[in-house]
Every structure is written in structure tokens, then in C-alpha cells.
Design an enzyme around this catalytic site. Structure first.
Site, mmCIF file in Angstrom:
data_model
loop_
_atom_site.group_PDB
_atom_site.id
_atom_site.type_symbol
_atom_site.label_atom_id
_atom_site.label_comp_id
_atom_site.label_asym_id
_atom_site.label_seq_id
_atom_site.Cartn_x
_atom_site.Cartn_y
_atom_site.Cartn_z
ATOM 1 N N CYS A 288 -13.709 3.574 -5.073
ATOM 2 C CA CYS A 288 -12.571 2.987 -4.347
ATOM 3 C C CYS A 288 -11.931 4.019 -3.444
ATOM 4 O O CYS A 288 -11.619 5.119 -3.868
ATOM 5 C CB CYS A 288 -11.484 2.534 -5.319
ATOM 6 S SG CYS A 288 -11.979 1.269 -6.437
ATOM 7 N N GLU B 144 -20.041 0.333 5.063
ATOM 8 C CA GLU B 144 -20.621 0.629 3.761
ATOM 9 C C GLU B 144 -20.422 -0.533 2.792
ATOM 10 O O GLU B 144 -19.410 -1.230 2.833
ATOM 11 C CB GLU B 144 -19.981 1.898 3.198
ATOM 12 C CG GLU B 144 -20.349 3.093 4.063
ATOM 13 C CD GLU B 144 -19.777 4.412 3.553
ATOM 14 O OE1 GLU B 144 -20.527 5.395 3.575
ATOM 15 O OE2 GLU B 144 -18.615 4.459 3.159
ATOM 16 N N CYS C 54 -6.405 6.684 0.874
ATOM 17 C CA CYS C 54 -7.672 5.986 1.141
ATOM 18 C C CYS C 54 -8.376 6.532 2.375
ATOM 19 O O CYS C 54 -7.773 6.638 3.444
ATOM 20 C CB CYS C 54 -7.374 4.494 1.316
ATOM 21 S SG CYS C 54 -8.780 3.517 1.851
ATOM 22 N N CYS D 188 -9.675 0.590 8.974
ATOM 23 C CA CYS D 188 -8.551 -0.215 8.498
ATOM 24 C C CYS D 188 -7.278 0.279 9.168
ATOM 25 O O CYS D 188 -7.075 1.475 9.327
ATOM 26 C CB CYS D 188 -8.410 -0.100 6.983
ATOM 27 S SG CYS D 188 -7.035 -1.074 6.323
ATOM 28 N N CYS E 90 -19.704 -4.855 -3.636
ATOM 29 C CA CYS E 90 -18.400 -4.631 -3.011
ATOM 30 C C CYS E 90 -18.623 -4.593 -1.499
ATOM 31 O O CYS E 90 -19.300 -3.701 -0.982
ATOM 32 C CB CYS E 90 -17.839 -3.309 -3.515
ATOM 33 S SG CYS E 90 -16.300 -2.838 -2.729
ATOM 34 N N CYS F 241 -3.232 3.592 4.283
ATOM 35 C CA CYS F 241 -2.720 4.040 2.980
ATOM 36 C C CYS F 241 -3.100 5.506 2.785
ATOM 37 O O CYS F 241 -4.214 5.917 3.124
ATOM 38 C CB CYS F 241 -3.303 3.191 1.856
ATOM 39 S SG CYS F 241 -2.924 1.448 2.037
HETATM 40 N N1 SAH Z 1 -7.706 -3.276 1.772
HETATM 41 C C1 SAH Z 1 -7.797 -3.920 0.530
HETATM 42 C C2 SAH Z 1 -9.162 -3.863 -0.083
HETATM 43 C C3 SAH Z 1 -9.908 -2.553 -0.022
HETATM 44 S S1 SAH Z 1 -9.275 -1.216 -0.966
HETATM 45 C C4 SAH Z 1 -6.765 -3.370 -0.437
HETATM 46 O O1 SAH Z 1 -6.183 -2.319 -0.150
HETATM 47 O O2 SAH Z 1 -6.539 -4.001 -1.453
HETATM 48 C C5 SAH Z 1 -9.724 -1.635 -2.608
HETATM 49 C C6 SAH Z 1 -8.913 -0.916 -3.711
HETATM 50 O O3 SAH Z 1 -9.184 0.495 -3.736
HETATM 51 C C7 SAH Z 1 -7.406 -1.051 -3.535
HETATM 52 O O4 SAH Z 1 -6.834 -1.555 -4.721
HETATM 53 C C8 SAH Z 1 -6.951 0.360 -3.286
HETATM 54 O O5 SAH Z 1 -5.645 0.535 -3.780
HETATM 55 C C9 SAH Z 1 -7.994 1.176 -4.032
HETATM 56 N N2 SAH Z 1 -8.094 2.558 -3.566
HETATM 57 C C10 SAH Z 1 -8.026 2.995 -2.303
HETATM 58 N N3 SAH Z 1 -8.142 4.337 -2.247
HETATM 59 C C11 SAH Z 1 -8.294 4.760 -3.530
HETATM 60 C C12 SAH Z 1 -8.467 6.047 -4.143
HETATM 61 N N4 SAH Z 1 -8.506 7.162 -3.408
HETATM 62 N N5 SAH Z 1 -8.610 6.107 -5.473
HETATM 63 C C13 SAH Z 1 -8.589 4.981 -6.222
HETATM 64 N N6 SAH Z 1 -8.437 3.744 -5.709
HETATM 65 C C14 SAH Z 1 -8.272 3.627 -4.385
HETATM 66 FE FE1 SF4 Z 2 -6.871 -0.283 4.139
HETATM 67 FE FE2 SF4 Z 2 -7.623 1.510 2.316
HETATM 68 FE FE3 SF4 Z 2 -5.112 0.638 2.363
HETATM 69 FE FE4 SF4 Z 2 -7.068 -1.015 1.547
HETATM 70 S S1 SF4 Z 2 -6.416 0.862 0.533
HETATM 71 S S2 SF4 Z 2 -5.383 -1.464 2.971
HETATM 72 S S3 SF4 Z 2 -8.734 -0.318 2.901
HETATM 73 S S4 SF4 Z 2 -6.136 1.811 3.985
#
Ligand code: SAH
Ligand code: SF4
Length: 339
Positions: free
Chosen positions: A332, A92, A119, A112, A105, A116
Site C-alpha cells: 500500500c 501498476e 503515499c 493521484c 489490486c 497524501c
Molecule cells: N486513493 C484511494 C485508494 C488507493 S490507496 C485511497 O486513498 O483510499 C489504498 C490504501 O493504501 C489507502 O487506505 C491508503 O491509506 C493506504 N496507504 C497509502 N500509503 C500507504 C503507506 N505508505 N503505508 C500503508 N498504507 C498506505
Molecule cells: Fe491518492 Fe495515495 Fe492518497 Fe490514495 S493514499 S488518495 S492514492 S495520494
């Protein structure tokens, strides 16, 4: 004979290819212009070339394209593109209009590995790395769709951890700067904090902006939501940030997803101030986008504003970034390469 995908070539690679066909160098310039500025989807679209030149090129090469599977538009103007890759995997890409800017973006991996907790991409697990041209193609393909509007900014904040696909991401960044022609100042890469790669990145990549997903202020709380912290704890991460070379007027962005009861206290805000002392930076506070299935919740409006206030009272730049497109799962942490 195997045909060459012109989009898999670097700038020098294109000139080498042109030379190997015995063609003059300016044909290479033209090819680059048609692929990356006019977003030609096939050699036959290059109307500046004669039929016989197109035939010659078609014999040896082709231009690959991502296949658009779905295009969703949010109420707030954000647009999500679902692309299918050659092997059937999907990624996406999200287009975000904001005050005269048009930010794309882009994704760097399918899924991944870092898992986290907040996410959705993390829930998919790691499927595969994107190739350089698959990273760059997200830009050329969306640019072709939205013409005559123009993408102005790029953020590597889609699916995946860009620093875990290091070589391809670095190569893609060089192509975005040299071939697509987007200024390095308008490009931002976000990492969850693969500490040793941060230094390497400053050495190998064009000088784009760095964003770091901090998301917590103690190892105990960061361990809970970002398993990568067990490998690269906060201290080592911030040391790498401290040593990251920054040109004048550049700053590191720290992203901080605000989660109710987990990282949104007054003490957390004060700890951010202490932790980031001495690093030229700004903080983007991102209220959690809830994914539904998890127990994590977004803090109240009042808590969010108070958190910001404490940072600002301590002379930090802190913006609240409501991430856009949540009604189409484009915000995000909501990308999962489906729906
Ligand atoms: N993997 C990289 C880039 C992709 S995520 C990283 O983690 O930085 C991009 C951003 O989205 C990150 O700052 C992450 O903390 C944020 N993010 C992920 N899940 C989210 C959520 N459920 N709500 C708000 N921000 C989120
Ligand atoms: Fe991976 Fe999502 Fe964590 Fe970014 S926020 S490192 S995309 S699991």
C-alpha cells in the site's frame, strides 16, 4: 475507417456492434465469452469463429491489450505487474495470494491529485484518468498470464483516487460484474473520502464493498497527512458513510494507516470508537510502509497491538493488515508506475 476497440464497448455496445454487421446475437455472447472468460488477446485467437468471420471482424475491430513491461515477484508471493498504456504512461497492478483467495489490486488513475503525505502515488501528482477498458484490462491481462489460476477478488486500491475518475470507474465496475463475471461481493473500492461522490456512488455503481481511508481522528491531524481533509473534513465524510446504504451483513471498511506519534495514541483509538459509533463497520489497521524519504515512521509492534486491543475492547472489529510485497515496492502506498 477507424477500427473499434472491442474492449471499449459495454455489454450492450457489443451486441449493437454485432447487429451492425448483420450478425446474429449469439455471436455477441461468443465474443464476450472469448474476450472476458478466455481472455483472447486478438480476434485471431477466437478459434470458435471461422476464418471468414474473423476476417470480417478484423476489418472493423480489434482487441486492445495492456503491454506488460515488468513482472516482479515478492518473497511473500505477492506479484507486481508494470503495464504500459497506449500513450506510454505506466501503471501498476498487484496480485496478492492470501488463504485460498487471489486478490488483484488495480489502479484507477495514472498518479493521484490528492497528495497524501505517506503515499508514493500521491508524490507523482495527477497525470491522467484511466479509461474504463484500461481499468478492466488489468484484470483480463493478469488473468491471462496466471492461467489456470483464477483471480477471486478485486480491490480498487492501486494508483489513484477512484471517485475522482467517477464515470469511468463506475462503468468499469459494471463490466467487471457483467462481463468478467466477478461477484460484486468480491469487489472493494477504496476512497480517500470524496464526500459528495460517496452518495452518488451508491446510486450509480453495482453494490460493491466500500472502504474509506480514515487515517486520523481529528481534522488537525488529518489535514496534516491528507490535504483532501481540508475540503471534506471528518464530520462530512462520516456523515456520508452513515447514510451509505448497506445490505444486511455488509459493512464499511475503515482503513487506518498507523503512523508513529501522529495518529497512534490511546486517545486516537478511543476517538475512533466514538467517531464510528452507529456505522456498521470494521477497521483495518495498516502499519505505515515507510517510503524512505519522509520523516513519517511506523509505530512499534507494541503500540500497534495496543491500539488494536483498545478497539476490540470496545466491541469493534479491528484487524492488523500488514500490507504485502514491500520488498518489491508493491505494498500500500508504494505504487508509482515505475521500478
Ligand atoms: N486513493 C484511494 C485508494 C488507493 S490507496 C485511497 O486513498 O483510499 C489504498 C490504501 O493504501 C489507502 O487506505 C491508503 O491509506 C493506504 N496507504 C497509502 N500509503 C500507504 C503507506 N505508505 N503505508 C500503508 N498504507 C498506505
Ligand atoms: Fe491518492 Fe495515495 Fe492518497 Fe490514495 S493514499 S488518495 S492514492 S495520494
Amino acid at each position: 475507417m477507424v477500427k473499434i476497440n472491442l474492449k471499449s464497448l459495454s455489454k450492450d455496445g457489443i451486441f449493437d456492434f454485432i447487429e451492425s454487421l448483420g450478425l446474429p446475437r449469439y455471436r455477441g455472447e461468443q465474443l464476450i465469452h472469448w474476450i472476458y472468460k478466455k481472455n483472447a488477446a486478438s480476434i485471431d485467437e477466437i478459434s470458435e469463429f471461422s476464418k471468414s468471420l474473423r476476417n470480417t471482424l478484423n476489418k472493423h475491430a480489434f482487441i486492445s491489450n495492456l503491454e506488460l513491461v515488468k513482472n516482479l515477484k515478492s518473497r511473500d508471493g505477492t506479484e507486481k505487474f508494470l503495464f504500459s498504456l497506449n500513450d506510454g504512461q505506466t501503471i501498476e497492478t498487484v496480485l496478492i495470494p492470501d488463504k485460498g483467495r487471489l486478490t488483484l489490486c488495480i489502479s484507477s488513475q495514472v498518479g493521484c491529485a490528492l497528495g497524501c503525505r505517506f503515499c508514493l502515488t500521491g508524490k507523482l501528482g495527477f497525470i491522467r484518468n484511466l479509461k474504463s477498458f484500461e481499468i478492466v484490462d488489468q484484470i483480463t491481462t493478469v488473468q491471462r498470464i496466471i492461467m489456470p489460476k483464477k483471480i477471486t477478488n478485486i480491490v480498487l486500491m492501486g494508483m489513484g483516487e477512484p471517485l475522482l475518475n467517477f464515470d469511468r470507474v463506475v462503468e468499469a465496475l459494471w463490466r467487471i460484474v457483467l462481463l468478467v463475471g466477478i461477484s460484486k461481493r468480491k469487489i472493494t473500492l477504496s476512497t480517500a473520502g470524496i464526500t459528495p461522490r460517496i452518495e452518488l456512488f451508491s446510486k450509480k455503481a453495482p453494490e460493491v464493498n466500500l472502504a474509506v481511508s480514515l487515517n486520523a481522528t481529528t481534522d488537525e491531524s488529518r489535514d496534516k497527512i491528507m490535504p483532501v481533509n481540508k475540503r471534506y473534513p471528518i464530520k462530512s465524510l462520516l456523515n456520508a458513510c452513515r447514510n451509505f446504504p448497506l445490505s444486511p451483513r455488509r459493512r464499511i471498511t475503515f482503513e487506518y494507516v498507523l503512523i508513529k506519534g501522529l495518529n497512534d495514541s490511546r486517545e486516537d483509538a478511543l476517538r475512533i470508537v466514538r467517531l464510528l459509533k452507529g456505522i456498521r463497520c470494521k477497521v483495518n489497521l495498516i502499519p505505515l510502509n515507510q517510503s524512505g524519504s519522509d520523516s513519517l515512521k511506523r509505530p512499534s509492534e507494541r503500540t500497534i497491538l495496543e491500539f488494536q486491543k483498545i478497539l476490540m475492547q470496545n466491541n469493534m472489529t479491528a484487524l492488523i493488515r500488514e500490507s504485502k510485497g514491500s520488498d518489491i515496492l508493491a505494498a500500500c502506498g508504494q505504487l508509482r508506475g515505475g521500478s
